[in-house]
Scaffold this motif. Sequence first.
Motif, PDB file in Angstrom:
ATOM      1  N   LYS A  70      39.955 -50.186  33.631  1.00  0.00           N
ATOM      2  CA  LYS A  70      40.794 -49.292  32.823  1.00  0.00           C
ATOM      3  C   LYS A  70      41.374 -50.036  31.616  1.00  0.00           C
ATOM      4  O   LYS A  70      41.302 -49.552  30.475  1.00  0.00           O
ATOM      5  CB  LYS A  70      41.923 -48.728  33.675  1.00  0.00           C
ATOM      6  CG  LYS A  70      42.811 -47.704  32.955  1.00  0.00           C
ATOM      7  CD  LYS A  70      43.837 -47.122  33.925  1.00  0.00           C
ATOM      8  CE  LYS A  70      44.646 -46.019  33.253  1.00  0.00           C
ATOM      9  NZ  LYS A  70      45.457 -46.504  32.126  1.00  0.00           N
ATOM     10  N   THR A  73      38.567 -51.050  29.130  1.00  0.00           N
ATOM     11  CA  THR A  73      38.040 -49.877  28.435  1.00  0.00           C
ATOM     12  C   THR A  73      38.968 -49.467  27.298  1.00  0.00           C
ATOM     13  O   THR A  73      38.525 -49.078  26.214  1.00  0.00           O
ATOM     14  CB  THR A  73      37.862 -48.710  29.418  1.00  0.00           C
ATOM     15  OG1 THR A  73      36.936 -49.095  30.445  1.00  0.00           O
ATOM     16  CG2 THR A  73      37.326 -47.474  28.706  1.00  0.00           C
ATOM     17  N   GLU A  74      40.258 -49.590  27.543  1.00  0.00           N
ATOM     18  CA  GLU A  74      41.251 -49.177  26.545  1.00  0.00           C
ATOM     19  C   GLU A  74      41.478 -50.217  25.445  1.00  0.00           C
ATOM     20  O   GLU A  74      41.870 -49.867  24.334  1.00  0.00           O
ATOM     21  CB  GLU A  74      42.581 -48.876  27.241  1.00  0.00           C
ATOM     22  CG  GLU A  74      42.534 -47.666  28.165  1.00  0.00           C
ATOM     23  CD  GLU A  74      43.816 -47.484  28.966  1.00  0.00           C
ATOM     24  OE1 GLU A  74      44.681 -48.399  28.905  1.00  0.00           O
ATOM     25  OE2 GLU A  74      43.949 -46.450  29.647  1.00  0.00           O
ATOM     26  N   ASN A  75      41.213 -51.494  25.768  1.00  0.00           N
ATOM     27  CA  ASN A  75      41.619 -52.551  24.841  1.00  0.00           C
ATOM     28  C   ASN A  75      40.515 -53.452  24.323  1.00  0.00           C
ATOM     29  O   ASN A  75      40.740 -54.241  23.403  1.00  0.00           O
ATOM     30  CB  ASN A  75      42.670 -53.443  25.519  1.00  0.00           C
ATOM     31  CG  ASN A  75      43.943 -52.701  25.867  1.00  0.00           C
ATOM     32  OD1 ASN A  75      44.767 -52.428  25.003  1.00  0.00           O
ATOM     33  ND2 ASN A  75      44.102 -52.381  27.154  1.00  0.00           N
TER      34      ASN A  75
END
Length: 326
Positions: A70, A73-75
Amino acid sequence: MDISKMKALSYDELRALYREFLHSQSISKLTINTSYVDTFYLWRKGSKDLFWNTVTSADFENDAKEALIKALTENSTGNVNSLVNSYLSHLRRFRLFLASDGTNETSTPKQENIANHAYRHKKKTEVNVPEPSIEQVEFYLAKWDTLENYRLQENALNKLFFELCPNNTDIIDVLLKASALNDFYSTNIFSIYPVAKHICTLDIDARLKAGDVTFVGDIQYVNIGDTEKNFYSFATKYCSHHNPLDYPIYDSYVDEVLRYFRNRDGFSDFQDGDLKEYIKFKDILINFRAFYGLDKYNLKQIDQYVWLLGKDYFPKTYEKKMRGDK
């Protein structure tokens, strides 16, 4: 270690304490510098609570992987599936830190054992071998496909073992297979007939198909004249070419790599001699695969990766045809 006291520390205080621990573990400076930063990725990109909830989770492997995927994926713009295994390995090491008292002086017996091995093999741990990862395995599996001599010799052995002589009841079939292995792998067995005759007496086909790991020990000891010989590496190769998914091959390159990462990263606390006991050797290789998050690969693929890695970073003073015995 008192986890509540650790949780009370600030980000910088915890990192400083962890860095001292890393320096006490006789691992490379590059690994220390990377771990010092990457271990705390979830804290930096998420929160302190997310970091601590993850590293202390009862279901650590699943929760850590989910949290890292997570966050990455976001960063991150990189390949998440490749990156997650590297970050997982750093979190695993941090959990070893939490399970210790954070020092060398009063470390657990397992930690002392690993540290002693690292001291005895200091020169080898100074070799900067890349940390095992999906990217590294893919690189070496692709490299294997480019090595025409190894690939074609293995294809020839596959044809012999799987198509032409799959069984082990006819001495001629066994002689052909044992002789081919002895030649291609340079296993230095100077009298192959007693070895083939010994194999024929063991009624091995059902055991090979079932992946019976005790069988390697039955093959490896052969009486030649009045002397009992130990053909351990040859025995692993003979079994592997009948059932490669259940019988990884032992040889000196694989031995070097497994001891190197034990000394550097502490993925296991095995003794050197354990690698010469096949049941333990296979378990060590499985633990290696799990520690570095490489479970998507079968043992044959891990075997090829580790062998090529050893060949690159621990070269011998002479070249062998394929994967010869010591």
